[in-house]
Design a protein around this motif. Sequence first.
Motif, short mmCIF file in Angstrom:
data_model
loop_
_atom_site.label_atom_id
_atom_site.label_comp_id
_atom_site.label_asym_id
_atom_site.label_seq_id
_atom_site.Cartn_x
_atom_site.Cartn_y
_atom_site.Cartn_z
N TRP A 48 0.78 -1.02 0.08
CA TRP A 48 0.13 -0.20 0.07
C TRP A 48 1.02 1.08 -0.05
O TRP A 48 1.59 1.30 0.94
N CYS A 49 0.93 1.86 -0.88
CA CYS A 49 1.76 3.03 -1.38
C CYS A 49 1.05 4.37 -1.72
O CYS A 49 0.10 4.07 -2.20
N GLU A 50 1.79 5.56 -1.58
CA GLU A 50 1.43 6.66 -1.95
C GLU A 50 2.78 7.20 -2.87
O GLU A 50 3.69 7.47 -2.03
N LEU A 51 2.29 7.71 -3.93
CA LEU A 51 3.65 8.22 -4.89
C LEU A 51 4.32 9.62 -4.68
O LEU A 51 5.27 10.15 -4.97
N LYS B 187 -2.84 14.55 2.74
CA LYS B 187 -2.07 15.83 2.86
C LYS B 187 -1.11 16.12 1.65
O LYS B 187 -0.41 16.89 1.70
N HIS B 188 -1.12 15.04 0.81
CA HIS B 188 -0.25 15.06 -0.51
C HIS B 188 -1.26 15.45 -1.63
O HIS B 188 -2.00 14.58 -1.96
N LYS B 189 -1.46 16.62 -2.25
CA LYS B 189 -2.64 17.02 -3.20
C LYS B 189 -2.18 16.42 -4.51
O LYS B 189 -3.20 16.44 -5.14
N HIS B 190 -1.17 15.95 -4.88
CA HIS B 190 -1.06 15.36 -6.16
C HIS B 190 -0.79 13.78 -5.91
O HIS B 190 -0.68 13.02 -6.97
N ALA B 191 -1.09 13.38 -4.84
CA ALA B 191 -0.94 11.86 -4.68
C ALA B 191 -2.00 11.08 -5.63
O ALA B 191 -1.60 10.04 -6.09
N TYR B 192 -3.01 11.64 -5.78
CA TYR B 192 -4.35 10.99 -6.27
C TYR B 192 -4.02 10.71 -7.63
O TYR B 192 -4.30 9.79 -8.31
N ALA B 193 -3.57 11.99 -8.38
CA ALA B 193 -3.21 11.91 -9.76
C ALA B 193 -2.13 11.13 -10.03
O ALA B 193 -2.00 10.38 -10.82
N ALA B 194 -1.15 10.81 -9.20
CA ALA B 194 -0.01 10.06 -9.39
C ALA B 194 -0.19 8.54 -9.06
O ALA B 194 0.06 7.69 -10.05
#
Length: 179
Positions: free
Chosen positions: A25-28, A62-69
């Motif tokens: 389970w990762c977040e880029l 908290k990371h606004k570009h993570a979903y797009a990544a």
Amino acid sequence: MSETTPATTPEPSSGSAAPVVLDVWCELQCPDCHAALDDVRALRDQYGDRLDIRLRHFPLEKHKHAYAAAQAAEEAFEQGQGWPYVEAVLARTEQLGERGERVLLDTARELGLDAEEFDTALIDGRHLLIVDADQAEGKAIGVTGTPTYVIDGERLDGGKSQEGLRARIQEIADRLLGG
């Protein structure tokens, strides 16, 4: 490649045993996930095809570009370069935070992927369901941060510390693989 199937170990097929599944389970945009890459690479080198390492998405608010990544990573898997893309984006977590989606497209170009298709995928949302399903499943099994590993139903939280996790994963994999 990311999949939305439950984090369970497949039953052995006739002839040879199915690989052990390790869900990561990762977040880029997560620096801790970047640090965890050494462990993921070492596990991949040690076990090869006997360990199926699956990327599971858990973008944090908290990371606004993570979903797009996460969506971009799914496009990279579709184009056959999932893990190289994931590793390249994780190496740029700071840049991703500063420059946003341009980093995702630049990374795709650098790897020789179809960046126009990435851009279209981010606009049309074709990978939203995979990301949403991964995140929902993660929440359902108690994932609260990244990286988190699940192997043989055991959840290992790497968001606080990576120390000892690779050894624990190896211990479980060896038991499951009979090695």
